[in-house]
Design an enzyme around this catalytic site. Structure first.
Site, PDB file in Angstrom:
ATOM      1  CE  LYS A  18     -28.168  48.812  94.534  1.00 46.10           C
ATOM      2  NZ  LYS A  18     -26.789  49.236  94.911  1.00 46.10           N
ATOM      3  CG  ASP A  22     -26.724  47.211 100.427  1.00 50.78           C
ATOM      4  OD1 ASP A  22     -26.690  46.046 100.874  1.00 50.78           O
ATOM      5  OD2 ASP A  22     -25.840  47.689  99.690  1.00 50.78           O
ATOM      6  CE  LYS A  29     -23.930  48.778 101.961  1.00 58.35           C
ATOM      7  NZ  LYS A  29     -22.865  49.170 101.032  1.00 58.35           N
ATOM      8  CG  ASP A  61     -28.143  50.659  97.637  1.00 63.64           C
ATOM      9  OD1 ASP A  61     -27.478  51.397  96.878  1.00 63.64           O
ATOM     10  OD2 ASP A  61     -27.906  49.446  97.785  1.00 63.64           O
ATOM     11  CG  ASP A 106     -21.960  45.878 100.495  1.00 59.83           C
ATOM     12  OD1 ASP A 106     -23.157  46.183 100.325  1.00 59.83           O
ATOM     13  OD2 ASP A 106     -21.097  46.695 100.858  1.00 59.83           O
ATOM     14  CD  GLU A 155     -26.721  45.271  97.165  1.00 60.14           C
ATOM     15  OE1 GLU A 155     -27.207  46.389  96.952  1.00 60.14           O
ATOM     16  OE2 GLU A 155     -25.567  45.122  97.633  1.00 60.14           O
ATOM     17  NE  ARG A 170     -21.506  44.449  91.265  1.00 59.49           N
ATOM     18  CZ  ARG A 170     -20.255  44.908  91.389  1.00 59.49           C
ATOM     19  NH1 ARG A 170     -19.248  44.247  90.833  1.00 59.49           N
ATOM     20  NH2 ARG A 170     -20.017  46.010  92.062  1.00 59.49           N
TER      21      ARG A 170
END
Length: 427
Positions: A195, A200, A207, A218, A277, A279, A281
């Site tokens: 990933k 993010d 967030k 991230d 949020d 995202e 996956r």
């Protein structure tokens, strides 16, 4: 130039004047670390953090008791994102010095890359840095393809395109092939999927500042698997391995994806977005589909995926998920050999069904009725692994990054996990 502070090791306790539990003492010759045999590497790392905190930026590791692992433990605690530090290393035999040099080159690359500001490290820059690192250690044994922007949509990478389209910086898929055999038809032993969310914001499920301020990190999963492949190559990896990095920003704009959107993947799965949020996956799914298509013996994905894993394990362990008990045991054995912290969390068949949607086959997040967030996230990913019950490991990288310093680490990235994955690849 400032004279180096000499650091020596001793198995004798410190003089009583330093206190009953003193782990280091200071004398005219320098600093002595007092090992007790219980957790010597941890003691060295914690002492190094204290030495750095004293403002000592030039040290000499002196004496015959230093080996590569002890030198590395010192450096893990001594390194920090601000300022410069110089270490004069002890005399080591050729094999140990090469091992130490490779750790310094590759794992420092991982830490520095994760620590880089999002302004400097977008999806394209992350992919290119990964190519440069692997090419540096693999030479002509590596080929790669970078797909970005609208080409992702045209080729069916709908998760990655959907998440990344809200940013002016195009999403990117890096597909890298390390093939030491030279045979284009050689079977693929393993696929690594990372990933690479370079920032993010949470998207429209935005967030809070306290949870967004570290989100340059991230992309820690992508950096970790890249470093692992590079490190395995330096340890003599002689099998074909493919690397897939799913790189994007998750931002808010008029073109960003929204709650209620439905993503259709190349394997036919339809996913309703009920939390922008969640995202990570969504982008990993595309990489896992590609990985499965290679028919490898082993698939490992790594991601800073859930807050639930951090709630369970803090920042001290990486969370491991797998349906394959034997493979999970192998990774944990590799972690033990490399002195890196992993902990297996539950993943059962029922977790795969705890993501119900009224409008699609899957929801991208669990409801309040299914609160095991790290396990349901792993369950989600399993829908994109062709043979998910065998040969697949999911690592939720909860130990990748620390927002604040602790007794053994500075603030920032740790590089943990690189050696464990490399160990498994070369076992």
């Amino acid at each position: 130039m400032t004279e180096a502070m000499k650091i020596t090791l001793s198995t004798q306790p410190a003089d009583a004047r330093w206190g009953e539990k003193a782990t280091y003492s200071i004398n005219n010759d320098g600093i002595t670390l007092h090992l007790n045999g219980a957790d010597d590497l941890g003691l060295i790392q914690r002492a190094a953090r204290k030495i750095d905190g004293l403002g000592i930026k030039h040290v000499q590791l002196s004496g015959e008791d230093w080996d590569a692992d002890r030198c590395w433990a010192f450096w893990q605690g001594y390194k920090a994102p601000k300022g410069t530090r110089k270490v004069e290393w002890p005399d080591l035999d050729d094999a140990q010095r090469q091992e130490l040099d490779n750790r310094l080159m590759i794992i420092d690359w991982v830490r520095d890359t994760i620590n880089a500001p999002a302004e400097e490290l977008g999806p394209s820059q992350l992919a290119q840095r990964a190519v440069d690192l692997i090419s540096n250690v693999a030479g002509d044994r590596v080929t790669y393809r970078i797909t970005k922007g609208e080409d992702l949509r045209d080729q069916g990478y709908m998760g990655l395109h959907t998440v990344g389209r809200g940013s002016e910086r195009s999403p990117v898929l890096l597909a890298l092939d390390y093939n030491p055999t030279g045979d284009k038809e050689a079977p693929v032993y393993a696929c690594l999927v990372g990933k690479g969310i370079t920032f993010d914001s949470g998207g429209y499920s935005i967030k809070q500042t306290a949870f967004m301020d570290s989100m340059k990190s991230d992309m820690g999963g992508a950096a970790t698997v890249t470093g692992a492949l590079a490190f395995a190559i330096t340890r003599g990896l002689n099998k074909r391995v493919k690397l897939f990095l799913c790189c994007a920003d998750n931002l808010i704009s008029g073109n960003a994806f929204k709650l209620g959107d439905i993503i259709t993947y190349r394997n036919g799965k339809k996913v309703e977005v009920m939390n922008t949020d969640a995202e990570g996956r969504l982008v990993l799914a595309d990489g896992l589909i590609d990985a499965s298509a290679q028919k490898p013996e082993l698939i490992i994905d790594a991601a800073t995926l859930t807050g639930a894993a951090k709630t369970a394990l803090g920042n001290d362990y990486h969370a491991l998920f797998s349906f394959d008990d034997a493979l999970a045991a192998r990774l944990l054995a590799s972690a033990s050999q490399e002195n890196e912290p992993f902990w297996r969390l539950p993943l059962a068949e029922f977790h795969r069904s705890q993501l119900p949607s009224n409008f699609a086959e899957l929801n991208n997040t669990g409801s309040a009725a299914y609160p095991a967030g790290a396990s349901t996230a792993a369950g989600f990913l399993s829908h994109f692994v062709e043979n998910y019950q065998q040969g697949w490991l999911h690592i939720d990288c909860s130990a990748t990054y620390r927002k604040a310093p602790v007794e053994q680490w500075s603030a920032g990235a740790t590089g943990l996990g690189v050696r464990t994955i490399a160990n498994l690849l070369t076992a």
